[in-house]
Design a protein around this motif. Sequence first.
Motif, PDB file in Angstrom:
ATOM      1  N   ILE B 206      75.356  -5.404  -7.896  1.00 35.88           N
ATOM      2  CA  ILE B 206      74.217  -5.912  -8.682  1.00 35.88           C
ATOM      3  C   ILE B 206      73.519  -7.037  -7.913  1.00 35.88           C
ATOM      4  O   ILE B 206      72.281  -7.094  -7.825  1.00 35.88           O
ATOM      5  CB  ILE B 206      74.697  -6.396 -10.076  1.00 35.88           C
ATOM      6  CG1 ILE B 206      75.105  -5.191 -10.918  1.00 35.88           C
ATOM      7  CG2 ILE B 206      73.606  -7.191 -10.778  1.00 35.88           C
ATOM      8  CD1 ILE B 206      75.780  -5.558 -12.231  1.00 35.88           C
ATOM      9  N   GLY B 207      74.327  -7.931  -7.347  1.00 32.15           N
ATOM     10  CA  GLY B 207      73.778  -9.048  -6.575  1.00 32.15           C
ATOM     11  C   GLY B 207      72.940  -8.555  -5.399  1.00 32.15           C
ATOM     12  O   GLY B 207      71.818  -9.025  -5.175  1.00 32.15           O
ATOM     13  N   VAL B 208      73.474  -7.591  -4.697  1.00 31.59           N
ATOM     14  CA  VAL B 208      72.766  -7.052  -3.517  1.00 31.59           C
ATOM     15  C   VAL B 208      71.461  -6.387  -3.936  1.00 31.59           C
ATOM     16  O   VAL B 208      70.393  -6.631  -3.353  1.00 31.59           O
ATOM     17  CB  VAL B 208      73.681  -6.041  -2.769  1.00 31.59           C
ATOM     18  CG1 VAL B 208      72.886  -5.273  -1.716  1.00 31.59           C
ATOM     19  CG2 VAL B 208      74.852  -6.767  -2.132  1.00 31.59           C
ATOM     20  N   ILE B 209      71.530  -5.584  -4.986  1.00 28.44           N
ATOM     21  CA  ILE B 209      70.324  -4.864  -5.451  1.00 28.44           C
ATOM     22  C   ILE B 209      69.242  -5.856  -5.876  1.00 28.44           C
ATOM     23  O   ILE B 209      68.064  -5.719  -5.520  1.00 28.44           O
ATOM     24  CB  ILE B 209      70.683  -3.908  -6.624  1.00 28.44           C
ATOM     25  CG1 ILE B 209      71.553  -2.758  -6.101  1.00 28.44           C
ATOM     26  CG2 ILE B 209      69.425  -3.344  -7.273  1.00 28.44           C
ATOM     27  CD1 ILE B 209      72.195  -1.919  -7.192  1.00 28.44           C
ATOM     28  N   GLN B 210      69.693  -6.883  -6.612  1.00 24.11           N
ATOM     29  CA  GLN B 210      68.701  -7.847  -7.117  1.00 24.11           C
ATOM     30  C   GLN B 210      68.119  -8.699  -5.995  1.00 24.11           C
ATOM     31  O   GLN B 210      66.966  -9.107  -6.056  1.00 24.11           O
ATOM     32  CB  GLN B 210      69.333  -8.707  -8.206  1.00 24.11           C
ATOM     33  CG  GLN B 210      69.632  -7.872  -9.448  1.00 24.11           C
ATOM     34  CD  GLN B 210      69.793  -8.678 -10.700  1.00 24.11           C
ATOM     35  OE1 GLN B 210      70.247  -9.807 -10.638  1.00 24.11           O
ATOM     36  NE2 GLN B 210      69.444  -8.109 -11.834  1.00 24.11           N
ATOM     37  N   SER B 211      68.942  -8.979  -4.988  1.00 25.40           N
ATOM     38  CA  SER B 211      68.404  -9.789  -3.897  1.00 25.40           C
ATOM     39  C   SER B 211      67.424  -8.968  -3.043  1.00 25.40           C
ATOM     40  O   SER B 211      66.503  -9.496  -2.460  1.00 25.40           O
ATOM     41  CB  SER B 211      69.547 -10.330  -3.029  1.00 25.40           C
ATOM     42  OG  SER B 211      70.158  -9.260  -2.358  1.00 25.40           O
ATOM     43  N   LEU B 216      66.136  -7.332 -11.646  1.00 27.66           N
ATOM     44  CA  LEU B 216      66.051  -6.142 -12.505  1.00 27.66           C
ATOM     45  C   LEU B 216      66.848  -6.458 -13.772  1.00 27.66           C
ATOM     46  O   LEU B 216      68.077  -6.353 -13.780  1.00 27.66           O
ATOM     47  CB  LEU B 216      66.657  -4.917 -11.807  1.00 27.66           C
ATOM     48  CG  LEU B 216      65.890  -4.379 -10.591  1.00 27.66           C
ATOM     49  CD1 LEU B 216      66.736  -3.364  -9.833  1.00 27.66           C
ATOM     50  CD2 LEU B 216      64.587  -3.732 -11.039  1.00 27.66           C
ATOM     51  N   PRO B 217      66.151  -6.878 -14.809  1.00 19.29           N
ATOM     52  CA  PRO B 217      66.850  -7.388 -16.013  1.00 19.29           C
ATOM     53  C   PRO B 217      67.901  -6.432 -16.553  1.00 19.29           C
ATOM     54  O   PRO B 217      68.928  -6.860 -17.059  1.00 19.29           O
ATOM     55  CB  PRO B 217      65.718  -7.583 -17.028  1.00 19.29           C
ATOM     56  CG  PRO B 217      64.486  -7.733 -16.194  1.00 19.29           C
ATOM     57  CD  PRO B 217      64.695  -6.916 -14.959  1.00 19.29           C
ATOM     58  N   ILE B 218      67.668  -5.144 -16.396  1.00 15.00           N
ATOM     59  CA  ILE B 218      68.624  -4.183 -16.986  1.00 15.00           C
ATOM     60  C   ILE B 218      70.012  -4.308 -16.342  1.00 15.00           C
ATOM     61  O   ILE B 218      71.041  -4.084 -16.989  1.00 15.00           O
ATOM     62  CB  ILE B 218      68.087  -2.738 -16.876  1.00 15.00           C
ATOM     63  CG1 ILE B 218      68.942  -1.833 -17.761  1.00 15.00           C
ATOM     64  CG2 ILE B 218      68.092  -2.222 -15.440  1.00 15.00           C
ATOM     65  CD1 ILE B 218      68.231  -0.662 -18.326  1.00 15.00           C
TER      66      ILE B 218
END
Lengths: 298, 266
Positions: B206-211, B216-218
């Motif tokens: 999740i951290g990698v995707i968001q960075s 991405l609130p979901i």
Amino acid sequence: MSLITTRGLGKHYGKVRALDSLDLTLEAGDPIALVGPNGAGKTTLLSLLCGFIKPSTGSATVLGHAIGSKHLVGKVSALPQDANFDPRISIARQMRLLARLQGMSASQAAHETDRVLDTVQLGDIGLRKPDELSHGMRKRMSLAQALIGSPELIMLDEPTAGIDPPNVKIIRDLIRRESANATFIISSHNLDELEKLCGSVVYLAAGKLVEYGPIDPSADSGYLTIRPGEIDNDGFLQACQSIPGVSSVQLQAQGDFLIRYDKQHTVDQQVLQLLTANGWSYRYLINGRSLEDRLYGE
Amino acid sequence: MPILSICQFEWSRLFLTRRGWLSIAAFVLIWILILVTIIAPAARVVTSELSGLAAIALEALGLQNLSRWASVEMALYWVISLYLLPLFSITIAADQTASDKTRGTLRFLALRTTRSQIFFGRFLGQFTIQILLVAVTIASVLILVGYYSTDKLSGALESTPVVFVNLLLVIMPYVALMALLSVLARSARQATLYAIVAWTIISIAIGVIQSRYGPLPILDWVLPGSQIGNLLRLDGWDTLSLAPVPLLHTAILLFAGWLAMRRIDL
């Protein structure tokens, strides 16, 4: 309605075909032996029939119902290989749960637990935990769960493997007694035992069906098997070979003589006369071959 | 019904076995330790200085709602349990099917009932056990309130249903998670390790995707317990506005576990 019907039943683990497209129809009646060398697919077949594993190919019905059908609850039971009870909970409590799952009331489950434990001569161990029992007693306990509710089909995978002769005898006597009420399918490497118990044999090798037929040695005409007492083996062998109609005589590893003869001759009487004339004793004479010789002989 | 028999037997596995009693004893001891060394002393400090430093600290932590609770003990219990009870849940519920599958005991059951009933019966058994444990912890806090500040007892009792229902909603997906992992693992310990590994990997992912792709609130709602931070900012029955989150987590995890249970070799 057949007891078991399989059509193209197979189980593959990657490239390994543990069971390969098995077509088989078994009827209810005398116990059925399931034999074959290690890796033949015996446990795989039983596991498929019990619904423990899913087939890769084909299908099967048990008592007319698809494997795993709820209609089979209470009708089919098994002693799976290497399946053990929870070691931390009393035997009676676990048995009662199994009986409850078969639809019995609490009091019926308690009564049935007592009955099946008595049947395997373990009536006094209900309050004990499985870890407190010997291997043979645990096996009998597992057999007891297979008797809950008087099922029509009972599948036993290696019921006597690794247990001592007294426990083997108890289990064998029990199977003989209970086979009046249910059809047993018994997978075992102990062919002598299967020969004593079963009416037919399913022989698997390398995942394929090799043979299915009656186990009765007399159906295997043209052979005599004799276990002599204290005799002159060479003398007996030569004397037998001179009997008209006898084509070969072999001394088997287990000490039996296997006599092959022309079916048009009557040889058994002459063999007995030969023994008497020479003052030789014998322990048994079988019209036909032992299961071991039939399956694994030349 | 088979599912109820299996559920009932799950209680036996906890309350009638030495290992079960050891788990309960460990739980009780840890809980007493928390009560005596954290909740009771902290409650006295917060009560005496609520209008001062403590109130500022709570506000800084986004927990200013706690200062509005009738009983400080219950407020502290609420915060601590939201984070601690899921850990207990994971530990206690880790062996729903794992060891029975490895031992072959499940085969005895599978001959007599469906895999679905075994799976859901075990989940139900574990969840009802956890309901009991939550009830016991709340009761212990109420006793503490009654002992130290009797005048706050009625206020604490008033908040009890909200706390109780919310805590059950919080732990429900964790029990479901362990139901799934227990099907896949060979032992309780392995199931717990799977939980830790899965948690870590998903958090990092999740951290990698968001960075990389921005917020991405979901994704903030992917992991069980993701609603806990927001729960602390709500009062009373308003907290149930977040109930769909754990219920959805539970439904997804139970569905995945049920599918796995249907497919595994016994």
